[in-house]
Design a protein around this motif. Structure first.
Motif, short mmCIF file in Angstrom:
data_model
loop_
_atom_site.label_atom_id
_atom_site.label_comp_id
_atom_site.label_asym_id
_atom_site.label_seq_id
_atom_site.Cartn_x
_atom_site.Cartn_y
_atom_site.Cartn_z
N LEU A 4 0.84 -1.20 0.00
CA LEU A 4 0.00 0.00 0.00
C LEU A 4 0.88 1.25 0.00
O LEU A 4 1.79 1.37 0.81
CB LEU A 4 -0.89 0.00 1.25
CG LEU A 4 -1.71 1.28 1.48
CD1 LEU A 4 -2.81 1.41 0.42
CD2 LEU A 4 -2.31 1.29 2.89
N VAL A 5 0.58 2.16 -0.92
CA VAL A 5 1.19 3.50 -0.88
C VAL A 5 0.12 4.42 -0.32
O VAL A 5 -0.89 4.69 -0.98
CB VAL A 5 1.65 3.96 -2.28
CG1 VAL A 5 2.15 5.40 -2.24
CG2 VAL A 5 2.73 3.04 -2.83
N THR A 44 -8.95 1.03 6.56
CA THR A 44 -9.52 0.08 5.60
C THR A 44 -8.47 -0.35 4.58
O THR A 44 -8.30 -1.54 4.30
CB THR A 44 -10.73 0.72 4.88
OG1 THR A 44 -11.62 1.21 5.88
CG2 THR A 44 -11.45 -0.26 3.98
N ALA A 45 -7.75 0.63 4.05
CA ALA A 45 -6.78 0.33 2.98
C ALA A 45 -5.65 -0.55 3.48
O ALA A 45 -5.13 -1.40 2.75
CB ALA A 45 -6.23 1.63 2.40
N VAL A 46 -5.25 -0.37 4.73
CA VAL A 46 -4.07 -1.09 5.23
C VAL A 46 -4.44 -2.47 5.79
O VAL A 46 -3.56 -3.29 6.07
CB VAL A 46 -3.33 -0.23 6.31
CG1 VAL A 46 -4.02 -0.29 7.66
CG2 VAL A 46 -1.86 -0.62 6.41
N SER A 47 -5.74 -2.74 5.89
CA SER A 47 -6.17 -3.96 6.60
C SER A 47 -5.64 -5.25 5.97
O SER A 47 -5.41 -6.22 6.68
CB SER A 47 -7.69 -4.00 6.70
OG SER A 47 -8.24 -4.05 5.40
N ASP A 48 -5.42 -5.27 4.65
CA ASP A 48 -4.90 -6.49 4.03
C ASP A 48 -3.55 -6.27 3.34
O ASP A 48 -3.18 -7.02 2.45
CB ASP A 48 -5.93 -7.06 3.03
CG ASP A 48 -6.24 -6.07 1.92
OD1 ASP A 48 -5.85 -4.89 2.04
OD2 ASP A 48 -6.85 -6.48 0.92
N ALA A 49 -2.81 -5.23 3.77
CA ALA A 49 -1.51 -4.95 3.13
C ALA A 49 -0.38 -5.59 3.93
O ALA A 49 -0.37 -5.56 5.16
CB ALA A 49 -1.29 -3.44 3.06
#
Ligand code: 3PG
Length: 306
Positions: A4-5, A44-49
């Motif tokens: 994730l960026v 939310t964005a980092v939850s699966d990174a």
């Protein structure tokens, strides 16, 4: 593998393109979260990174709690005061920075602000020159070294203070060594600040140091607002009409400056020292490469947490 960026202040598109190339070539997937408005979007964005690249974005224990699969976070830049390092360690997340990659951009901004101020904002009013003036470089790290190089080109008299760098290094760069901040500030009309923000440095530049600066003093801060003791700064502005403050990031006391000290300060809209295509490419691509290298070989060269 998802990288994730997450950049509230986005990289230039050309930098994102090159970051994507590095991640694609490694067989990983890039996810982009730019310009986000709430920390919830980041959760939310980092939850699966598995990995994350950030700039000044705050990586708190709440972010890490949301990042269940995260193994590594790389701050694409120098200062990592935005990363909660003990929390990274507790979550078994490796934290890194990319030192030196955006330093020239920051050094150039220091001069861009000095020149703009010296010529009265290109207003047509007669100004002053930098040649022959004294400049003090407060900490001789990656940015400080570029500042010295540029100052030499302008024909300035260069002084430096850095207790962590050998005198020979400063001397080899044409810098006269000062033995204390007191000596540096009392000798230099211009002082350019390049210290990190940490427990020892926060509010360390205050009334006594600033008061000792010579006539027509100019304090240039492309580091962090936290290193300035704003109470002391305001006291100096009250006492000395010849004092100017140029800062990349507005201070908390911005409203007072706007009300009382028009023409004697510049505050950039958003921290923009590293906001060039070149710096974005250098720091962003370095961050992507460090992540790939960490996953493929375990290289922890730029790790900053214990
Ligand atoms: C840094 O510490 O690298 C600079 O302050 C740049 O920060 P930025 O990536 O938020 O522009």
């Amino acid at each position: 593998m998802k990288i994730l960026v997450a950049t509230e202040k986005p990289f230039a598109p050309v930098a994102v393109k090159q970051i994507r190339e590095v991640i694609d070539a490694a067989g990983y997937e890039l996810a982009l979260l730019e310009n986000y408005k709430s920390v919830q979007e980041l959760f939310t964005a980092v939850s699966d990174a598995e990995a994350m690249i950030v700039r000044s974005d705050m990586v708190t224990s709440d972010v890490l709690n949301a990042a269940k699969k995260l193994k590594i976070v790389v701050r694409a830049g120098a200062g990592y005061d935005n990363l909660d390092l003990p929390a990274c360690t507790a979550h078994k997340v490796v934290a890194m920075n990319t030192p030196g990659q955006n330093s020239n951009a920051v050094a150039e901004l220091a001069f861009e602000m000095m020149l703009y101020q010296a010529r009265n904002g290109f207003s047509g009013k007669s100004g002053v020159e930098l040649r022959g003036k004294t400049i003090g470089i407060h900490a001789f790290g990656n940015v400080g070294r570029y500042v010295a190089e540029i100052a030499k080109g302008f024909g300035m008299k260069i002084y430096g203070y850095d207790p962590f760098v050998k005198d020979e290094v400063l001397k080899a760069a044409g810098v006269t060594v000062c033995k204390s901040p007191e000596e540096l500030y009392s000798k230099c009309q211009y002082v350019s600040v390049h210290i990190p923000a940490n427990d020892k440095t926060k509010k360390s530049i205050g009334y006594a140091l600033l008061k000792s600066m010579p006539k027509d003093a100019v304090l240039v801060n492309t580091a962090r607002k936290e290193v300035i003791d704003e109470e002391g700064l305001l006291k100096i502005f009250e006492e000395r009409k010849d004092f100017t403050y140029l800062s990349d990031v507005e201070p908390d006391c911005k409203a007072v400056f706007e009300e009382k000290y028009k023409g004697r300060f510049i505050f950039t809209a958003k921290k923009m020292g590293a906001q060039t295509e070149e710096a974005n490419i250098n720091a962003g691509v370095a961050a992507a490469r460090q992540i790939v290298d960490y996953f493929k070989t375990g290289n922890e060269k730029f790790k900053v947490n214990k």
